[in-house]
Each structure stands twice: as C-alpha cells, then as structure tokens.
Design an enzyme around this catalytic site. Sequence first.
Site, PDB file in Angstrom:
ATOM      1  N   ASP A  18      36.831  47.911  30.945  1.00  0.00           N
ATOM      2  CA  ASP A  18      37.372  47.216  32.366  1.00  0.00           C
ATOM      3  C   ASP A  18      38.164  45.779  31.820  1.00  0.00           C
ATOM      4  O   ASP A  18      37.892  45.273  31.064  1.00  0.00           O
ATOM      5  CB  ASP A  18      36.307  46.750  32.871  1.00  0.00           C
ATOM      6  CG  ASP A  18      36.461  46.340  34.427  1.00  0.00           C
ATOM      7  OD1 ASP A  18      37.356  46.671  34.973  1.00  0.00           O
ATOM      8  OD2 ASP A  18      35.792  45.565  35.153  1.00  0.00           O
TER       9      ASP A  18
ATOM     10  N   HIS B 114      43.827  36.892  40.787  1.00  0.00           N
ATOM     11  CA  HIS B 114      42.363  36.976  40.486  1.00  0.00           C
ATOM     12  C   HIS B 114      41.935  36.105  39.540  1.00  0.00           C
ATOM     13  O   HIS B 114      40.951  35.412  39.688  1.00  0.00           O
ATOM     14  CB  HIS B 114      41.815  38.512  40.149  1.00  0.00           C
ATOM     15  CG  HIS B 114      40.378  38.548  39.852  1.00  0.00           C
ATOM     16  ND1 HIS B 114      39.359  38.525  40.733  1.00  0.00           N
ATOM     17  CD2 HIS B 114      39.613  38.756  38.628  1.00  0.00           C
ATOM     18  CE1 HIS B 114      38.368  38.442  40.016  1.00  0.00           C
ATOM     19  NE2 HIS B 114      38.455  38.796  38.968  1.00  0.00           N
TER      20      HIS B 114
ATOM     21  N   GLU C 194      34.256  44.533  43.335  1.00  0.00           N
ATOM     22  CA  GLU C 194      35.764  44.349  42.846  1.00  0.00           C
ATOM     23  C   GLU C 194      36.594  45.441  43.113  1.00  0.00           C
ATOM     24  O   GLU C 194      36.356  46.634  42.725  1.00  0.00           O
ATOM     25  CB  GLU C 194      35.560  44.114  41.240  1.00  0.00           C
ATOM     26  CG  GLU C 194      34.859  42.836  40.907  1.00  0.00           C
ATOM     27  CD  GLU C 194      35.030  42.373  39.321  1.00  0.00           C
ATOM     28  OE1 GLU C 194      35.110  43.182  38.555  1.00  0.00           O
ATOM     29  OE2 GLU C 194      34.705  41.280  39.149  1.00  0.00           O
TER      30      GLU C 194
ATOM     31  N   GLU D  64      39.524  47.659  42.376  1.00  0.00           N
ATOM     32  CA  GLU D  64      40.498  47.814  40.957  1.00  0.00           C
ATOM     33  C   GLU D  64      40.980  49.473  41.270  1.00  0.00           C
ATOM     34  O   GLU D  64      40.520  50.200  42.142  1.00  0.00           O
ATOM     35  CB  GLU D  64      39.528  48.070  39.863  1.00  0.00           C
ATOM     36  CG  GLU D  64      38.880  46.543  39.651  1.00  0.00           C
ATOM     37  CD  GLU D  64      38.082  46.317  38.305  1.00  0.00           C
ATOM     38  OE1 GLU D  64      38.462  47.213  37.328  1.00  0.00           O
ATOM     39  OE2 GLU D  64      37.146  45.658  38.295  1.00  0.00           O
TER      40      GLU D  64
ATOM     41  N   ASP E 213      34.011  47.946  41.094  1.00  0.00           N
ATOM     42  CA  ASP E 213      33.169  47.476  39.720  1.00  0.00           C
ATOM     43  C   ASP E 213      32.274  46.590  40.487  1.00  0.00           C
ATOM     44  O   ASP E 213      32.307  45.456  40.340  1.00  0.00           O
ATOM     45  CB  ASP E 213      34.281  46.927  38.916  1.00  0.00           C
ATOM     46  CG  ASP E 213      33.495  46.570  37.621  1.00  0.00           C
ATOM     47  OD1 ASP E 213      32.676  47.245  37.281  1.00  0.00           O
ATOM     48  OD2 ASP E 213      33.897  45.755  36.824  1.00  0.00           O
TER      49      ASP E 213
ATOM     50  N   ARG F 122      27.058  38.579  40.612  1.00  0.00           N
ATOM     51  CA  ARG F 122      27.922  37.099  40.183  1.00  0.00           C
ATOM     52  C   ARG F 122      26.821  36.174  39.434  1.00  0.00           C
ATOM     53  O   ARG F 122      26.920  35.302  38.776  1.00  0.00           O
ATOM     54  CB  ARG F 122      28.405  36.464  41.076  1.00  0.00           C
ATOM     55  CG  ARG F 122      29.486  37.317  41.740  1.00  0.00           C
ATOM     56  CD  ARG F 122      30.789  37.705  40.880  1.00  0.00           C
ATOM     57  NE  ARG F 122      31.635  38.400  41.544  1.00  0.00           N
ATOM     58  CZ  ARG F 122      32.826  39.013  40.813  1.00  0.00           C
ATOM     59  NH1 ARG F 122      32.866  39.042  39.641  1.00  0.00           N
ATOM     60  NH2 ARG F 122      33.553  39.981  41.563  1.00  0.00           N
TER      61      ARG F 122
ATOM     62  N   GLN G 240      25.938  37.368  36.001  1.00  0.00           N
ATOM     63  CA  GLN G 240      27.155  37.172  35.256  1.00  0.00           C
ATOM     64  C   GLN G 240      27.266  35.606  34.898  1.00  0.00           C
ATOM     65  O   GLN G 240      27.537  35.254  33.612  1.00  0.00           O
ATOM     66  CB  GLN G 240      28.313  37.319  35.857  1.00  0.00           C
ATOM     67  CG  GLN G 240      29.564  37.507  34.991  1.00  0.00           C
ATOM     68  CD  GLN G 240      30.872  37.928  35.944  1.00  0.00           C
ATOM     69  OE1 GLN G 240      30.566  38.319  37.377  1.00  0.00           O
ATOM     70  NE2 GLN G 240      31.939  38.116  35.154  1.00  0.00           N
TER      71      GLN G 240
ATOM     72  N   LYS H 297      27.422  43.639  35.167  1.00  0.00           N
ATOM     73  CA  LYS H 297      28.527  45.053  35.511  1.00  0.00           C
ATOM     74  C   LYS H 297      27.809  46.283  35.213  1.00  0.00           C
ATOM     75  O   LYS H 297      28.609  47.244  35.122  1.00  0.00           O
ATOM     76  CB  LYS H 297      29.483  44.766  34.730  1.00  0.00           C
ATOM     77  CG  LYS H 297      30.214  43.189  34.983  1.00  0.00           C
ATOM     78  CD  LYS H 297      31.183  43.256  35.941  1.00  0.00           C
ATOM     79  CE  LYS H 297      31.972  42.071  36.095  1.00  0.00           C
ATOM     80  NZ  LYS H 297      33.171  41.791  37.021  1.00  0.00           N
TER      81      LYS H 297
ATOM     82  N   THR I 212      29.480  51.517  38.886  1.00  0.00           N
ATOM     83  CA  THR I 212      30.742  51.427  39.009  1.00  0.00           C
ATOM     84  C   THR I 212      31.436  52.677  39.806  1.00  0.00           C
ATOM     85  O   THR I 212      30.786  53.958  39.433  1.00  0.00           O
ATOM     86  CB  THR I 212      31.750  51.347  37.727  1.00  0.00           C
ATOM     87  OG1 THR I 212      31.391  50.087  37.252  1.00  0.00           O
ATOM     88  CG2 THR I 212      33.082  51.494  38.034  1.00  0.00           C
TER      89      THR I 212
ATOM     90  N   GLU J 224      35.943  35.537  45.622  1.00  0.00           N
ATOM     91  CA  GLU J 224      37.002  34.848  45.965  1.00  0.00           C
ATOM     92  C   GLU J 224      37.319  34.754  47.563  1.00  0.00           C
ATOM     93  O   GLU J 224      37.663  33.660  48.035  1.00  0.00           O
ATOM     94  CB  GLU J 224      38.455  35.618  45.604  1.00  0.00           C
ATOM     95  CG  GLU J 224      38.578  35.800  43.966  1.00  0.00           C
ATOM     96  CD  GLU J 224      39.462  37.098  43.562  1.00  0.00           C
ATOM     97  OE1 GLU J 224      40.730  36.615  43.547  1.00  0.00           O
ATOM     98  OE2 GLU J 224      39.012  37.865  43.265  1.00  0.00           O
TER      99      GLU J 224
END
Length: 410
Positions: free
Chosen positions: A121, A128, A194, A196, A226, A230, A233, A246, A250, A356
């Site tokens: 990834d 971003h 996420e 992607e 994904d 948070r 993380q 993560k 996915t 975000e």
Amino acid sequence: MTNLIRSWVESANAPETNFPLNNLPYGVFSTDGGAPRCGTAIGDSILDLAALETEGVLDFGGTLGTGSWNSFMERGLAEWARLRTELTRLLSEGEPPRPGDLVALENARLHMPFTVAEYTDFYASRNHAFNVGSMFRGPENALPPNWLHIPIGYNGRASSVVVSGTPVRRPHGQLKGPNDEVPRFGPSRRFDIELEMGAVVGQASDGPLAVGEAFDNIFGFVLLNDWSARDIQGWEYQPLGPFQAKATATTISPWIVTAAALEPFRVAPPERELPLLPYLAEPGPMNYDIALEIGLTPEGGRETVISRTNFREMYYSTAQQLAHHSSSGCPMRVGDLLGSGTISGPGKASRGSLLEMSWGGREAIEIDGGTRTFIEDGDTLTLRGAALGNGFQIGFGECSGKLLPSRVLR
Ligand code: CA
C-alpha cells in the site's frame, strides 16, 4: 474520445451501465452453489467464459475455468490482447447472439477475482499526505522530507483482502490517547475508510523495472477500501509504519477493469514540484481520469455521497510505484496488489477518508439522518468509480462493506 462499441446485449448499450462492450472487466462468479469460474460483465449480465472454453469457442489452456484470473494472467500480454479482441468480436452487434452463455448479474455470486499474492500500500496523493501531515505536524511540516522524491509505501497483508459485500468487524487494539498515561486494549473508536484504487500485477519480474516496463506488467485495476483504525495507528506507527491498524480488512471491487479498457483515459500527472530521479521518469502520461465517490449508508437509512474525487489526483502513477517497488531488486509476483494510497482532491468535498473529512474528528460531517466523524456500527461504506467516455462509462461496479460491532473478547 472513443465512442461506444455496440453489443447484441442490449443493456450494454445504455449510457448508465458500468459494463459496455468497451469495458469487458474480468471477474469470478458462481451460480446455485456451483464452482466459481471466470466471466466478463456485459450490461446486466455475465458472459460465462469457462463455458465458452468448454464449448471450444475460446482456447486459453483451460485457465478460464480455474476460479481465479492468476493462471490466465501468467500467459502474458499477447494472450491478454487476444482474449480482449475475441470477446469484443463475440459480443459485437451483428454477431450471432449467444444467450445460453449469459448469466444474469443478479443471479450470480461474485468472488475474489484473483488470488492476492502480496499486498503493498502506498501514500501517493499530494492532498491526502498534506492533509494528514497538517493534522499531525502542522502545515509547514506536513509533507515528510522524502515525499516529493519517493513513492512511500509499506508491505500489507494479502490474507486480509476481501471482496465487496464481505462484512468487516470493528477491531480491538492497543489505544493510547494524548492524555493517557498508559495504553489500554479495546475496540477502535476511530475506524475509517480509505478511498483507493488497487492495481493488479499480471507479470512476474525479478529485478528493477523501468517505468514503461512496469506499466506493461499491470493487468488492471479495482476499487480498494483500505479500512484503517486511526487510534490504533496513532500509537503503533512509529518507527515502522502501520501494522494492526491496517490488518483487519481491505475490500476490493469484484471486477478487474483492464489497463487495455482504460487506455483512452490516460492523463498526465500533476506538475512535479521537484525533479524526480531518472529511474522514476515516465515515458508518457500514466495517470488515469477516473471519477470516484464514497457513499455512506447508516443501518436502516439512506445513502449520502460524502466525497467525490478523481484517480488523476495521484502524484505518483501506479507504474512509478511498481518501478520503485522493484528498484531494490524486489521480485514481483503475478497477483500482487498495489494500493494507490488514499486519493484526496484539493477541496473539502473531495477528501478520501473520514479522518480528513472530519479533520481528525473535530468537525462532524452531515449524513442522512445524522452526523459522523468516524464509522459507526451498522454503517455500509460503498466506493464507486467510472471513466467517462462519449455516451458510455467504464465502471468498476461497487466496492462495499458493512461494519459489524466488535466482538467481546475474553
Ligand atoms: Ca492505505
């Protein structure tokens, strides 16, 4: 811009279908509990490619009956082109219709389209990286010093990649807030998506690839969510990057849209702010113009589209990522999956993660019947994407997953 190629499958000629004859995306399906086999989506149907091989209409060494596209991909670029040419002819308006080889999409179960060999990834969207960096380090230090020189990535888990429709369980993990003295173990409270694109590597390599060679080795693309915790993380990521945050799941969309189908939609990358090293030089435009959106549907509620962006926002193309990945001599395998990294546009309405959109959980966003900062139990997140042609679209189908509550651990 390319025009629609008309098909005897009437639903494939409608401007709103994801699957016109120009697309021919590759998936794996089953019906009535039967064996999974290869098919291509056309309008509201699937053309049964395993059946066509059994009937002797197609001959690709039996690879289309295997329940995965890996064996077919191994046959190489000339065979990829031959299948696309033969399918385009078989399905074109004016050819004899073959209704016996069609299966209605609504009657089919879709499976993982390929066996994921390994999963990498990246972190390659300028907006971003700037948004996330601004939240954690302030706008002056938002981009790490290497970001404009190198496509940053990490090795993920192939075992956690699931196909659209698979429910995802809220994970437990080590959590430590900024004011906590010691970490605790519990369910993630800042679980996120996420947006992607995933690239499917279709040719093995053993040694450094030039960007142009890397481009040729990419079989096609899927939508990719994904899922990211948070709070897990934030505590675990230094100094080796994401790990358990993560590793829950996915999700990918069930149809591989081939690089050949996307060829008319290639676009130049954003302007380079610093010159790239020669091994990352692109021989031509290798980004893609693909419109993307995220829908959030609460349990029992209606969907709100919470973001719209575009794959062309990537600072580094997939080909550059693959060239960089192989630059150390890292061998690549057929079925390697490369996540593009979260794709965010320049504006508030085009951000690719809730982190975000809610600016770190500080600004709730509006959805039908409520607000969100991060995902709540029962929410379904759906990604969609399409390259827009002249009266047709090359769509990806849906990449969807529902969040289930965490299990009580003993
Ligand atoms: Ca990611």
